[in-house]
Motif scaffolding. Structure first.
Motif, short mmCIF file in Angstrom:
data_model
loop_
_atom_site.label_atom_id
_atom_site.label_comp_id
_atom_site.label_asym_id
_atom_site.label_seq_id
_atom_site.Cartn_x
_atom_site.Cartn_y
_atom_site.Cartn_z
N LEU B 197 6.22 13.35 -5.40
CA LEU B 197 4.90 13.05 -5.05
C LEU B 197 4.34 11.62 -5.22
CD1 LEU B 197 2.90 16.25 -6.09
CD2 LEU B 197 3.21 15.41 -4.09
N PHE B 199 6.32 8.76 -5.68
CA PHE B 199 7.04 7.90 -4.76
C PHE B 199 6.03 7.96 -3.45
CE2 PHE B 199 10.96 7.94 -7.14
CZ PHE B 199 11.21 6.52 -7.15
N MET B 200 6.14 9.01 -2.93
CA MET B 200 5.19 9.37 -1.56
C MET B 200 3.83 8.82 -1.53
SD MET B 200 4.03 12.75 0.17
CE MET B 200 2.36 12.39 -0.80
N TYR B 201 3.29 9.21 -2.73
CA TYR B 201 1.82 8.48 -2.78
C TYR B 201 1.79 6.88 -2.63
CZ TYR B 201 -3.22 8.55 -3.50
OH TYR B 201 -4.32 8.05 -3.30
N LEU B 202 2.76 6.38 -3.61
CA LEU B 202 2.64 4.92 -3.57
C LEU B 202 2.99 4.35 -2.10
CD1 LEU B 202 1.91 2.73 -5.77
CD2 LEU B 202 1.79 5.31 -6.30
N ALA B 203 4.08 4.92 -1.36
CA ALA B 203 4.42 4.60 -0.21
C ALA B 203 3.40 4.53 0.79
CB ALA B 203 5.66 5.44 0.44
N GLY B 204 2.56 5.82 0.54
CA GLY B 204 1.54 6.03 1.50
C GLY B 204 0.43 4.89 1.68
N LEU B 205 0.60 4.19 0.24
CA LEU B 205 -0.67 2.98 0.34
C LEU B 205 -0.37 1.68 0.75
CD1 LEU B 205 -1.67 3.43 -3.62
CD2 LEU B 205 -2.79 4.69 -1.39
N GLU B 206 0.97 1.69 1.59
CA GLU B 206 1.51 0.43 1.96
C GLU B 206 0.28 -0.22 3.03
OE1 GLU B 206 4.46 0.58 5.04
OE2 GLU B 206 5.10 -1.65 4.73
N SER B 224 2.11 6.88 -11.56
CA SER B 224 3.19 6.38 -10.67
C SER B 224 4.18 5.40 -11.48
CB SER B 224 2.57 5.33 -9.71
OG SER B 224 2.31 4.04 -10.08
N VAL B 227 7.66 5.87 -10.38
CA VAL B 227 8.03 5.35 -9.19
C VAL B 227 8.87 3.97 -9.30
CG1 VAL B 227 7.03 4.21 -7.19
CG2 VAL B 227 6.13 6.21 -7.89
#
Lengths: 292, 292
Positions: B197, B199-206, B224, B227
């Motif tokens: 979750l 990792f995915m959340y931070l990736a989604g902020l790109e 995070s 991450v």
């Protein structure tokens, strides 16, 4: 650091955030007056001695605290703050600059500007703690922190914004300006949605208790530190900003589906590049330092 | 604390986890032999001096390291570990007890028991760090940590389990036993899904960068922290345990929908009781202490 450009500061709500402003002012050597108001007379009584140590005149009488203050800083929870605005407008000195520290800026900035005019400047120090109350307030809370000011274009007084910028810089913060809308959208992504995710994740573990309590390491501990925050305060923040938060949650839902597909397909390369992206994105953030 | 019930320990993979075992052994005053193997000869060369300081005989030759060891502890990443098992079985002394530290237990315990028989005892210290490598290894990493041992019912030697329990207790850990399946299901909830979750959340902020980097506080920082872990290692862990992780993610999806409905309905009471539940659940966990 610049001098504090106010002589008589009134703080409405002497909790973690407001209390840290008062302590930080004293820590910089600020010799001006600091008054603070708490509506709860019992809280005033219990904090009186501690407030005196920091040379804060603490009272439960709003008009007394606001009288002839040149800065009025609102530091109560969001709904209390909105409900207090009419009283603030009634009792504030006509020349007083009024600002706040709320985590959401749309509602408060609009309503306060309607009542107070150009001398209201919305503000939000992007820093905090899962702890609450004056005892947990820290003189260094704002050192190195970012404070966002949210003036209304063509409405907020430019000089008021500059004075408030100087005020926060005197406490060691870095200041930037954004519109209230841009602020709330950004903070939904960097703070509100992560808080909600962490709260929700822990709530979802309830049915697995007892059994899991001894099986969590530092990962879940840190992931969920923010879950130790005040639920009533966070319900208010999340509802204030519910539109932007929901948009963010919808993106989370979408990305969860993508990640689930990668897992189901056992796509190691795809999963790893997704995880790597998360790590790369994280490294671009400038987080406040971990305090001692 | 009990004595270490082994005289000649062989550690396969001298990274954060294996290195911390070696350092912890020496910190307790353990006078027995410690050998460690790293397949990468360059890594062996660069760590040689540091290993000698801790009285660790470091080598890149597996048979040399395993020869006459009475405990062989596998501490390589999950896929490397699975791939090494045949060599371990070939070179291990017939009386050596073999264990591991992997975060997922189903695959490794089954395969290792098939190859090594009753003397393999799966283990997982529920502790870690986003850091990697021997230099980041800490003599106190296992102090107060929980270690889960995952013996196979009717297959794993009961005395071997007891010796391994004593070993980890000598390093300051608390030990409990679970089946490999129950372990993996529990850890999906307490570690694997939260990692994914975050990792995915931070990736989604790109897509929101640049712009948000200065607008995150300690909340997102701690949410995070994990991450910053190794994406390749975590892709392996998540895929090893993909079934349980996906079940956990489906529950997250379900709860996200509930929370979104509360937000859309502006249901303050419902939202707050959900957040409060998260806080109550968190308070039942016994997390490892935050280390200095």
């Amino acid at each position: 650091m610049p001098d504090v450009p106010f002589q008589r500061v009134a703080i409405v709500g002497l909790g973690l955030m407001g209390g840290s402003v008062a302590k930080a002012l004293r820590a910089t050597g600020y010799a001006g007056r600091i008054r603070a108001v708490m509506v709860n007379a019992a809280a005033v009584a219990s904090l009186q001695e501690s407030a005196q140590t920091w040379q804060i005149e603490l009272s439960s009488v709003l008009p007394d605290v606001l009288a002839d203050a040149d800065l009025i800083l609102l530091a109560t929870p969001p709904r209390v703050m909105l409900a207090q605005l009419e009283d603030i407008a009634r009792w504030a000195d006509a020349t007083a600059l009024v600002s706040d520290i709320a985590s959401t800026k749309n509602a408060i900035t609009g309503r306060a500007t309607a009542l107070l005019g150009s001398r209201f400047v919305g503000g939000h120090p992007v820093v905090g703690s899962e702890m609450t109350g004056f005892q947990a307030a820290r003189a260094d809370l704002y050192r190195g922190a970012r404070v966002v000011l949210t003036p209304m274009p063509d409405q907020t007084d430019v000089q008021a914004v500059e004075k408030l910028r100087q005020f926060w810089m005197a406490l060691g913060a870095e200041v930037r300006e954004m519109s209230p809308e841009a602020h709330d959208e950004a903070l939904a992504a960097t703070s509100h949605a992560p808080h909600l995710l962490a709260f929700m994740y822990l709530a979802g573990l309830e049915e697995r208790l007892p059994g899991l309590e001894d099986l969590a390491g530092g990962g879940l501990r840190d992931f969920s530190r923010i879950v130790d925050s005040n639920p009533a305060l966070w319900a208010e923040i999340l509802l204030e900003n519910q539109q932007a938060v929901r948009q963010q949650l919808q993106k989370v839902q979408h990305n969860l589906q993508l990640v689930e597909q990668l897992l189901a397909a056992e796509d190691a390369a795809g999963l790893q590049s997704w995880l790597s992206l998360g790590k790369t994105v994280r490294q671009q953030f400038h987080f406040p330092p971990v305090s001692a």
